[in-house]
Enzyme design. Sequence first.
Site, PDB file in Angstrom:
ATOM      1  N   HIS A  21       0.830  -1.214   0.000  1.00 57.52           N
ATOM      2  CA  HIS A  21       0.000   0.000   0.000  1.00 57.52           C
ATOM      3  C   HIS A  21       0.863   1.262   0.000  1.00 57.52           C
ATOM      4  O   HIS A  21       0.359   2.350  -0.231  1.00 57.52           O
ATOM      5  CB  HIS A  21      -0.891  -0.016   1.245  1.00 57.52           C
ATOM      6  CG  HIS A  21      -2.324   0.364   0.990  1.00 57.52           C
ATOM      7  ND1 HIS A  21      -2.908   0.439  -0.258  1.00 57.52           N
ATOM      8  CD2 HIS A  21      -3.317   0.697   1.863  1.00 57.52           C
ATOM      9  CE1 HIS A  21      -4.176   0.798  -0.141  1.00 57.52           C
ATOM     10  NE2 HIS A  21      -4.443   0.967   1.129  1.00 57.52           N
ATOM     11  N   ASN A  64      -7.253   6.328   3.934  1.00 62.11           N
ATOM     12  CA  ASN A  64      -8.656   6.661   3.660  1.00 62.11           C
ATOM     13  C   ASN A  64      -8.978   8.130   3.922  1.00 62.11           C
ATOM     14  O   ASN A  64     -10.079   8.583   3.654  1.00 62.11           O
ATOM     15  CB  ASN A  64      -9.597   5.757   4.468  1.00 62.11           C
ATOM     16  CG  ASN A  64      -9.373   5.860   5.952  1.00 62.11           C
ATOM     17  OD1 ASN A  64      -8.299   6.263   6.411  1.00 62.11           O
ATOM     18  ND2 ASN A  64     -10.376   5.507   6.725  1.00 62.11           N
ATOM     19  N   ASP A  89      -0.672   2.336  -5.285  1.00 65.39           N
ATOM     20  CA  ASP A  89      -0.673   0.895  -5.558  1.00 65.39           C
ATOM     21  C   ASP A  89      -1.976   0.516  -6.248  1.00 65.39           C
ATOM     22  O   ASP A  89      -3.007   1.150  -6.031  1.00 65.39           O
ATOM     23  CB  ASP A  89      -0.510   0.118  -4.247  1.00 65.39           C
ATOM     24  CG  ASP A  89      -1.640   0.418  -3.253  1.00 65.39           C
ATOM     25  OD1 ASP A  89      -1.804   1.598  -2.882  1.00 65.39           O
ATOM     26  OD2 ASP A  89      -2.358  -0.512  -2.856  1.00 65.39           O
TER      27      ASP A  89
END
Length: 194
Positions: A21, A64, A89
Amino acid sequence: MDRWLIVGLGNPGPEYAGNRHNAGFMVLDELAARAGGRFKAHKSRSDVLETRAAVLAKPLTYMNLSGGPVKALADFYKIGPERLIVVHDELDVPYGALRAKLGGGDNGHNGLKSITKVLGTRDYLRVRFGIGRPPGRMDPASFVLRDFATVERKDLPFLVDRGADVVESLMTRGLEVTQNEYHRADLHISGPPR
């Protein structure tokens, strides 16, 4: 000359540093090394490095919540979405491949979802760093928060370098030329594009 805003997505903290990530952070670190500069804390809740051509940024919120820092940076530096490149990613691109694109959906990527929501547009450039799909029935959320596998790590420096090349190509040569050069050059991990 109008500057670019180049944002690499990742999660802050050493425990996430090698995660799939965090591919966006890895590419931004390479761009910073090429520029010969260091990231510094910025009031936008990002680490920032200013160069003549671009503002490089790594949001320090979790993935997020990436949209808040990106909007703060865009407002602070007065850079519109047409000069924004987000490096992230991508599960739907195989490991060893890089894809540049303008706009589109977020494919369930929470960082992109947050940026699109806060900016109110999908029309910004993305550099999609392929990480491939998780093996078997592994949950994608678990997969992206794992470090790259040993076999992947041997090619990772080359791919990160190539990701930085794609960003620089977008800035200087535009989307179409970049796509033509780098999309046909998937690695089957064998060296630079032919």
